[in-house]
Design a protein around this motif. Sequence first.
Motif, mmCIF file in Angstrom:
data_model
loop_
_atom_site.group_PDB
_atom_site.id
_atom_site.type_symbol
_atom_site.label_atom_id
_atom_site.label_comp_id
_atom_site.label_asym_id
_atom_site.label_seq_id
_atom_site.Cartn_x
_atom_site.Cartn_y
_atom_site.Cartn_z
ATOM 1 N N PRO A 12 -8.551 -30.271 -6.385
ATOM 2 C CA PRO A 12 -8.331 -30.558 -7.810
ATOM 3 C C PRO A 12 -8.876 -31.926 -8.207
ATOM 4 C CG PRO A 12 -6.324 -29.780 -6.738
ATOM 5 C CD PRO A 12 -7.294 -30.098 -5.650
ATOM 6 N N ILE A 13 -9.312 -32.018 -9.455
ATOM 7 C CA ILE A 13 -9.767 -33.265 -10.061
ATOM 8 C C ILE A 13 -8.917 -33.470 -11.313
ATOM 9 C CG2 ILE A 13 -11.716 -34.473 -11.116
ATOM 10 C CD1 ILE A 13 -13.554 -32.704 -9.399
ATOM 11 N N VAL A 14 -8.269 -34.643 -11.413
ATOM 12 C CA VAL A 14 -7.297 -34.847 -12.490
ATOM 13 C C VAL A 14 -7.809 -35.840 -13.518
ATOM 14 C CG1 VAL A 14 -5.346 -34.294 -10.993
ATOM 15 C CG2 VAL A 14 -6.075 -36.677 -11.236
ATOM 16 N N ASP A 15 -7.342 -35.652 -14.740
ATOM 17 C CA ASP A 15 -7.590 -36.602 -15.822
ATOM 18 C C ASP A 15 -6.721 -37.828 -15.569
ATOM 19 O OD1 ASP A 15 -7.167 -37.989 -18.377
ATOM 20 O OD2 ASP A 15 -8.327 -36.340 -19.234
ATOM 21 N N LEU A 16 -7.331 -39.010 -15.480
ATOM 22 C CA LEU A 16 -6.593 -40.221 -15.119
ATOM 23 C C LEU A 16 -5.762 -40.771 -16.269
ATOM 24 C CD1 LEU A 16 -9.272 -42.044 -12.921
ATOM 25 C CD2 LEU A 16 -7.269 -40.755 -12.171
ATOM 26 N N ARG A 17 -5.887 -40.207 -17.446
ATOM 27 C CA ARG A 17 -5.025 -40.614 -18.563
ATOM 28 C C ARG A 17 -3.792 -39.723 -18.661
ATOM 29 N NH1 ARG A 17 -7.439 -44.231 -17.764
ATOM 30 N NH2 ARG A 17 -8.915 -45.439 -19.009
ATOM 31 N N THR A 18 -3.987 -38.417 -18.506
ATOM 32 C CA THR A 18 -2.891 -37.471 -18.732
ATOM 33 C C THR A 18 -2.322 -36.891 -17.446
ATOM 34 O OG1 THR A 18 -4.345 -35.539 -18.871
ATOM 35 C CG2 THR A 18 -4.013 -36.826 -20.892
ATOM 36 N N GLY A 19 -3.087 -36.918 -16.362
ATOM 37 C CA GLY A 19 -2.645 -36.300 -15.122
ATOM 38 C C GLY A 19 -2.899 -34.815 -15.055
ATOM 39 N N ALA A 20 -3.475 -34.240 -16.118
ATOM 40 C CA ALA A 20 -3.766 -32.806 -16.123
ATOM 41 C C ALA A 20 -4.949 -32.515 -15.208
ATOM 42 C CB ALA A 20 -4.077 -32.346 -17.541
ATOM 43 N N VAL A 21 -4.942 -31.322 -14.608
ATOM 44 C CA VAL A 21 -6.071 -30.898 -13.779
ATOM 45 C C VAL A 21 -7.215 -30.514 -14.713
ATOM 46 C CG1 VAL A 21 -6.902 -29.223 -12.106
ATOM 47 C CG2 VAL A 21 -4.571 -30.108 -11.929
ATOM 48 N N SER A 22 -8.300 -31.269 -14.664
ATOM 49 C CA SER A 22 -9.428 -30.986 -15.552
ATOM 50 C C SER A 22 -10.320 -29.894 -14.973
ATOM 51 C CB SER A 22 -10.240 -32.254 -15.800
ATOM 52 O OG SER A 22 -10.768 -32.751 -14.571
ATOM 53 N N HIS A 23 -10.582 -29.967 -13.689
ATOM 54 C CA HIS A 23 -11.326 -28.909 -13.026
ATOM 55 C C HIS A 23 -11.117 -29.019 -11.521
ATOM 56 C CE1 HIS A 23 -14.097 -32.319 -13.425
ATOM 57 N NE2 HIS A 23 -14.828 -31.837 -12.443
ATOM 58 N N VAL A 24 -11.722 -28.101 -10.797
ATOM 59 C CA VAL A 24 -11.549 -27.996 -9.351
ATOM 60 C C VAL A 24 -12.936 -27.956 -8.720
ATOM 61 C CG1 VAL A 24 -10.697 -26.533 -7.484
ATOM 62 C CG2 VAL A 24 -9.363 -26.769 -9.583
ATOM 63 N N GLU A 25 -13.113 -28.694 -7.630
ATOM 64 C CA GLU A 25 -14.399 -28.645 -6.932
ATOM 65 C C GLU A 25 -14.311 -27.677 -5.761
ATOM 66 O OE1 GLU A 25 -17.794 -31.407 -4.718
ATOM 67 O OE2 GLU A 25 -15.974 -32.359 -5.510
ATOM 68 N N ALA A 26 -15.276 -26.753 -5.704
ATOM 69 C CA ALA A 26 -15.362 -25.801 -4.595
ATOM 70 C C ALA A 26 -16.141 -26.451 -3.458
ATOM 71 C CB ALA A 26 -16.054 -24.525 -5.052
ATOM 72 N N LEU A 27 -15.535 -26.511 -2.287
ATOM 73 C CA LEU A 27 -16.129 -27.171 -1.126
ATOM 74 C C LEU A 27 -16.240 -26.170 0.016
ATOM 75 C CD1 LEU A 27 -14.012 -30.419 -1.413
ATOM 76 C CD2 LEU A 27 -16.446 -30.211 -1.931
ATOM 77 N N ALA A 28 -17.432 -26.079 0.590
ATOM 78 C CA ALA A 28 -17.691 -25.070 1.619
ATOM 79 C C ALA A 28 -17.111 -25.491 2.961
ATOM 80 C CB ALA A 28 -19.189 -24.828 1.750
ATOM 81 N N ARG A 29 -16.558 -24.524 3.650
ATOM 82 C CA ARG A 29 -16.134 -24.668 5.037
ATOM 83 C C ARG A 29 -16.735 -23.502 5.815
ATOM 84 N NH1 ARG A 29 -15.096 -28.719 2.855
ATOM 85 N NH2 ARG A 29 -13.120 -29.882 2.796
#
Length: 707
Positions: free
Chosen positions: A372-389
């Motif tokens: 997850p990637i969060v908005d540093l003002r509101t704490g809301a999840v702005s989007h998610v990064e897909a990472l390969a394993r």
Amino acid sequence: MTAGSLQIETSQGDLRDLTACAPAYGPEAQALLARIQAVLPQFNDEFLTRFYDGLHGRAETQAILARLDSEDFVRLHGKQAQHLERLLSPEISAEEHYRHAKQVGRVHEMVGIGLPTLLDAYHRYRQQVQDVVAACPLTPGERELFDRTLMQRVIIDVEGQGVAHHDVGVEVAAAISRVHRQVQEAETLPDLLQGIVEALLAVDGIVACFFLRPDARGTLQIEGIGGEAGRRYVESMRRQEIPLIQVDADSASGQGPTGRAWRSGTIQHCVSYLRDAAVTPWREVGAKLGFRSSVAVPLLDDAGQSFAVLTICSNWPGFFVTGTRSSMLLYLQQVLGHAILRCEQGAVLPVAVRETYRQRLMGGGIEMHYQPIVDLRTGAVSHVEALARLRGADGQIHAPGSFLPALGRSDLLHLFREGLVQACRALREWERSGRTPAMSINLPADALTHDAYRDALLQTLAREGVRPDRIQLEVLESRDPYDLDRRDASIAALQRLGVRIAQDDLGSGHSSLLRMDNTPFDVVKIDQGLVRNAARDPKRALEFIFHLTSLAHGFGVPVTVEGLEDRGLIEAVAILGADQGQGYVVAKPMPAAEFPAWCAGFRYDIDVHTPRTPLGALAGYLIWDQQRAALAKWPDLVARFTRFPCLVRRYIEESGLRGSELEALLDENHRLAKDGGAQEAFQRTRQDLVTLLGSAWTQQRASRSAA
């Protein structure tokens, strides 16, 4: 060949007019040569014996013969004996003679016998064969015909051998051209190595290529192979029939040309694989595979230190010491070092490991995890990064840093397709639980100039039913693409569809600040390497992040900071003005099924107006000090400015540090700031304040790590 004419096509497709030599293959010449054939075989053997005796007596050819073992010498002697028989054969045609002359000329070129040596040999051969034929009962007219026939056939022979020498030079030049093209175009190390070995194997006489780098134990691991003989050689190493090559000079397996090249930084030759004692540990296997000589080319970094070795093997002794190939080796050393260092190399991966990773990739081993990637003002999840394993056959999960260096361009495209499919299905699954974040997915460096990635993206989104505005593509460019117009057009087309484009790893050295001006990115991501530097120099790292954030905001582009691993870091970058944050302090990458539960339990309590960590307070002080410096020309404004509490004061109050050394230092610093802040005392308290806050944060980190 038309009647009365002789035109022979060269390797380049040109026609050589050798009509003057046509009578040497006509009926009269054939009849005459048939009559004197009985005396020629014995003479040819005697001539070759004298010819090689003469070579032994000449300094420039002694070295050539010294490289030949008995088997090689017999092979060369036999080919030349057959060729001399054809030279005065009554049955041979001009075209056939020319073709055989080219074949023999190629052999001569491979072992280093040059045209001057051959011309001298033919001169002596012609004189001596005339003496032999003088004993035959020939009329003066027949003797004149023989002399003319011999001269004309020697001309054809020399012409063919000269063309063969030229052809070999052309092949070497073509290989250099292909190498140059690969150096310019290849984006990944596997693609570069594959292109290089294919270019070299196109040179007649080269049978194997190896690219080696040392592991942590000083063993030179073969990471790239070329040629069937090369693959069989590596298989012998895997079966421990021959030793791995070491960089240690005290090891027997470090004495060969490859080990010497690594240590010396200079090109090292094995001119005779069957005679060189330094290759004894590998000789038996190499000889069975046809190795007769080899060369090791060290690849050097900017400091002149070896970081890799390119070893090439030939089925001819002394193959790499001739002029054209010596020049090729110098070229390879000069250009490959820079080209390979430009690629993302990663850890040393032996060929077997590389192949295992690729097989797992193609065999369904890819698993996407999501951070997850969060908005540093509101704490809301702005989007998610897909990472390969990559899941190994044993169930072990491998991170991208392990397997990505093994992948070439086609592998990376497959990874993108598979990762995108999984990411789209994760989005649809999360929607069922009321979660609708956008999805960020990484693109390889050259993807924006390749239609295959665009097609894969649009086809997958359409098939999976995901809107383009739910997707953000993160692009890390290791260098500027050649076709900037095409890249920019591709970005614009994707943005018109709603896809957002992020510049990844800003500040990494690869991702240029100039691209922020030249390319309309929707988001920039500050490289986590800058964040990690905070542990070593907190002030410098925060200043970098602050200025990069300000620069991006000046272009109207929001900023995401990666690599946030503790509360101090996320608080500091939020205070410095970053828009979004990502890292272990928020969440580690997780399987798609775990994301909804994480969302339900996540709490964000960062207050940019009241720091609770020393690093957050330091970030606040750096902003305060910059604002103070901007007012330095107006002392009355500075005096008014310093009366308002800065974030360090709020940190002191929040943390119960009234009466502490920190508060006393802050009071003194602010008092001195009222006088303009230029005096030495102010600068000293400023440095002490920065050091105290930075040290407090690093001590907190150390305490948490110990716990």
